[in-house]
Scaffold this motif. Structure first.
Motif, PDB file in Angstrom:
ATOM      1  N   GLY A 149       0.819  -1.210   0.000  1.00 23.97           N
ATOM      2  CA  GLY A 149       0.000   0.000   0.000  1.00 23.97           C
ATOM      3  C   GLY A 149       0.848   1.253   0.000  1.00 23.97           C
ATOM      4  N   ASP A 150       1.949   1.238   0.749  1.00 24.53           N
ATOM      5  CA  ASP A 150       2.864   2.372   0.773  1.00 24.53           C
ATOM      6  C   ASP A 150       3.484   2.613  -0.598  1.00 24.53           C
ATOM      7  OD1 ASP A 150       2.390   2.676   3.480  1.00 24.53           O
ATOM      8  OD2 ASP A 150       4.151   1.520   4.073  1.00 24.53           O
ATOM      9  N   VAL A 151       3.812   1.521  -1.305  1.00 23.62           N
ATOM     10  CA  VAL A 151       4.429   1.652  -2.621  1.00 23.62           C
ATOM     11  C   VAL A 151       3.526   2.449  -3.554  1.00 23.62           C
ATOM     12  CG1 VAL A 151       5.099   0.383  -4.692  1.00 23.62           C
ATOM     13  CG2 VAL A 151       5.846  -0.425  -2.447  1.00 23.62           C
ATOM     14  N   ARG A 152       2.258   2.068  -3.614  1.00 18.69           N
ATOM     15  CA  ARG A 152       1.339   2.781  -4.521  1.00 18.69           C
ATOM     16  C   ARG A 152       1.220   4.251  -4.129  1.00 18.69           C
ATOM     17  NH1 ARG A 152      -3.972   0.767  -7.567  1.00 18.69           N
ATOM     18  NH2 ARG A 152      -4.535   2.768  -8.491  1.00 18.69           N
ATOM     19  N   ARG A 153       1.085   4.535  -2.864  1.00 22.27           N
ATOM     20  CA  ARG A 153       0.955   5.926  -2.428  1.00 22.27           C
ATOM     21  C   ARG A 153       2.206   6.731  -2.771  1.00 22.27           C
ATOM     22  NH1 ARG A 153      -1.922   3.303   1.716  1.00 22.27           N
ATOM     23  NH2 ARG A 153      -0.052   3.008   3.000  1.00 22.27           N
ATOM     24  N   MET A 154       3.379   6.131  -2.600  1.00 24.37           N
ATOM     25  CA  MET A 154       4.624   6.834  -2.928  1.00 24.37           C
ATOM     26  C   MET A 154       4.708   7.148  -4.421  1.00 24.37           C
ATOM     27  SD  MET A 154       7.421   4.779  -0.619  1.00 24.37           S
ATOM     28  CE  MET A 154       7.248   4.646   1.153  1.00 24.37           C
ATOM     29  N   LEU A 155       4.313   6.200  -5.242  1.00 25.59           N
ATOM     30  CA  LEU A 155       4.345   6.418  -6.684  1.00 25.59           C
ATOM     31  C   LEU A 155       3.380   7.523  -7.093  1.00 25.59           C
ATOM     32  CD1 LEU A 155       4.431   2.671  -7.777  1.00 25.59           C
ATOM     33  CD2 LEU A 155       6.276   4.312  -8.134  1.00 25.59           C
ATOM     34  N   GLU A 156       2.186   7.495  -6.530  1.00 25.30           N
ATOM     35  CA  GLU A 156       1.191   8.504  -6.902  1.00 25.30           C
ATOM     36  C   GLU A 156       1.570   9.884  -6.375  1.00 25.30           C
ATOM     37  OE1 GLU A 156      -2.747   5.617  -7.287  1.00 25.30           O
ATOM     38  OE2 GLU A 156      -2.329   6.618  -5.369  1.00 25.30           O
ATOM     39  N   ARG A 157       2.205   9.948  -5.212  1.00 22.19           N
ATOM     40  CA  ARG A 157       2.664  11.247  -4.698  1.00 22.19           C
ATOM     41  C   ARG A 157       3.703  11.881  -5.613  1.00 22.19           C
ATOM     42  NH1 ARG A 157       3.015   9.092   0.681  1.00 22.19           N
ATOM     43  NH2 ARG A 157       5.286   9.095   0.506  1.00 22.19           N
ATOM     44  N   ARG A 158       4.424  11.052  -6.353  1.00 21.81           N
ATOM     45  CA  ARG A 158       5.431  11.564  -7.277  1.00 21.81           C
ATOM     46  C   ARG A 158       4.850  11.875  -8.652  1.00 21.81           C
ATOM     47  NH1 ARG A 158       7.628   8.920  -3.267  1.00 21.81           N
ATOM     48  NH2 ARG A 158       9.814   9.193  -2.653  1.00 21.81           N
ATOM     49  N   GLY A 159       3.534  11.822  -8.763  1.00 19.96           N
ATOM     50  CA  GLY A 159       2.875  12.237  -9.996  1.00 19.96           C
ATOM     51  C   GLY A 159       2.684  11.153 -11.032  1.00 19.96           C
ATOM     52  N   TRP A 160       2.804   9.890 -10.638  1.00 14.35           N
ATOM     53  CA  TRP A 160       2.639   8.784 -11.576  1.00 14.35           C
ATOM     54  C   TRP A 160       1.252   8.164 -11.422  1.00 14.35           C
ATOM     55  CZ3 TRP A 160       6.471   6.583 -14.929  1.00 14.35           C
ATOM     56  CH2 TRP A 160       7.651   7.336 -14.968  1.00 14.35           C
ATOM     57  N   THR A 161       0.705   7.690 -12.536  1.00 10.03           N
ATOM     58  CA  THR A 161      -0.588   7.025 -12.543  1.00 10.03           C
ATOM     59  C   THR A 161      -0.385   5.520 -12.590  1.00 10.03           C
ATOM     60  OG1 THR A 161      -1.635   8.867 -13.704  1.00 10.03           O
ATOM     61  CG2 THR A 161      -2.763   6.725 -13.801  1.00 10.03           C
TER      62      THR A 161
END
Length: 312
Positions: A36-48
């Motif tokens: 769950g943290d991985v997805r949130r980190m990716l999305e915080r960096r502007g990735w879909t």
């Protein structure tokens, strides 16, 4: 073979489109807790994240899942896992236009260490989203790709015995503990290793052929590389259990020595036969038995790496 865009063109596309598919092995040492943290980190960096796949049994699930995922030609496949999952992933990613973004969530993380990836998750996500695209070598054992290491002997026994709960609790020391118990009753074997006109005969408890630069979390040698178009063959000790233990300790304690000083054999392909058929450990997973043919395939995999990574 498909003509791929240049690495720079691929990198420009990734930064422009900022889309990825996420795959996490939730059975890996840190996968269940951190996906769950991985997805949130990716999305915080502007990735879909266009699709997310959580797998609990990679060996059973990935052969059917990965062709479906890659049929959509995603620009970036982010995989959070250990080395065993990567061995299956690279079978499908080799020589495709999809770039691998790897997050080392396993126990020893040899592939991630060979790429110079940080083990802290936030930093590894930074590499996936802001690093550079490199192309690295893969090995092939009887036609199947692997990223890091093919082993015969103690490690093959350990691969099937190391409890997942022990790996979660003590990390890569789980393999050392299981190896010590296994060595107490393990019988040595005789092997012939052929490379071109060279023939090497050895009696040992452990024979390795490496594509990557790491084994058991430490460097094989100072000049071993994932990007040198070479494989490295070496035995850990001779026929006695004491020599195997000493050789394993020497290997772990001398990562700064070059391959020549360690007496290891390098080549682009090896054929290995043993006095009796033995299980083969491919990046931590059992796959077939001896005899085997192992070869290197240069520039076979595109992967996100730190900007400091030397891409030959």
């Amino acid at each position: 073979m498909l003509q791929l865009p240049t690495k720079q063109e691929t990198q420009d596309r990734l930064r422009r489109e900022r889309e990825l598919v996420l795959l996490v092995n939730v059975r890996s040492r840190r996968g269940a807790a951190l996906h769950g943290d991985v997805r949130r980190m990716l999305e915080r960096r502007g990735w879909t994240v266009t699709a997310e796949h959580l797998v609990a049994d990679p060996a059973a699930q990935l052969p059917a899942l990965l062709p479906r995922v890659l049929a959509e030609r995603p620009p970036l496949l982010v995989v959070g896992s250990g080395d065993g999952t990567i061995a299956t992933v690279v079978d499908h990613l080799a020589h495709t236009g999809t770039v691998l973004g790897y997050l080392p969530l396993g126990t020893t993380n040899n592939f991630g260490r060979s790429l110079g990836l940080p083990l802290r998750l936030e930093d590894a996500v930074d590499v996936v989203t802001a690093g550079k695209v490199a192309d690295v070598d893969l090995g092939r054992v009887d036609g199947d790709y692997f990223a890091n290491l093919v082993s015969i002997g103690i490690s093959a026994a350990v691969a099937g015995r190391t409890p997942h709960e022990l790996k979660r609790r003590v990390g890569r020391w789980a393999y050392a503990l299981t190896s010590a118990r296994t060595l107490a009753t393990h019988r040595p074997f005789s092997a012939e290793v052929r490379s071109g006109s060279a023939l090497w005969r050895v009696r040992t408890h452990q024979l390795n052929i490496a594509n990557g630069r790491m084994h058991a979390g430490t460097a094989i040698a100072a000049d071993a590389s994932l990007d040198d178009r070479l494989l490295v063959a070496y035995a850990l000790g001779g026929g006695s259990r004491l020599s195997a233990a000493r050789a394993a300790a020497h290997q772990a304690l001398t990562p700064w020595l070059p391959l020549e000083r360690k007496g290891y054999l390098t080549g682009t392909e090896f054929t290995v036969s043993t006095d009796v058929p033995l299980d083969v450990d491919v990046d931590g997973e059992l796959s077939g038995t001896t005899p085997i043919h192992v070869e290197v395939t240069g520039q076979a995999l595109r992967v996100m790496v730190p900007t400091a990574f030397v891409d030959s």
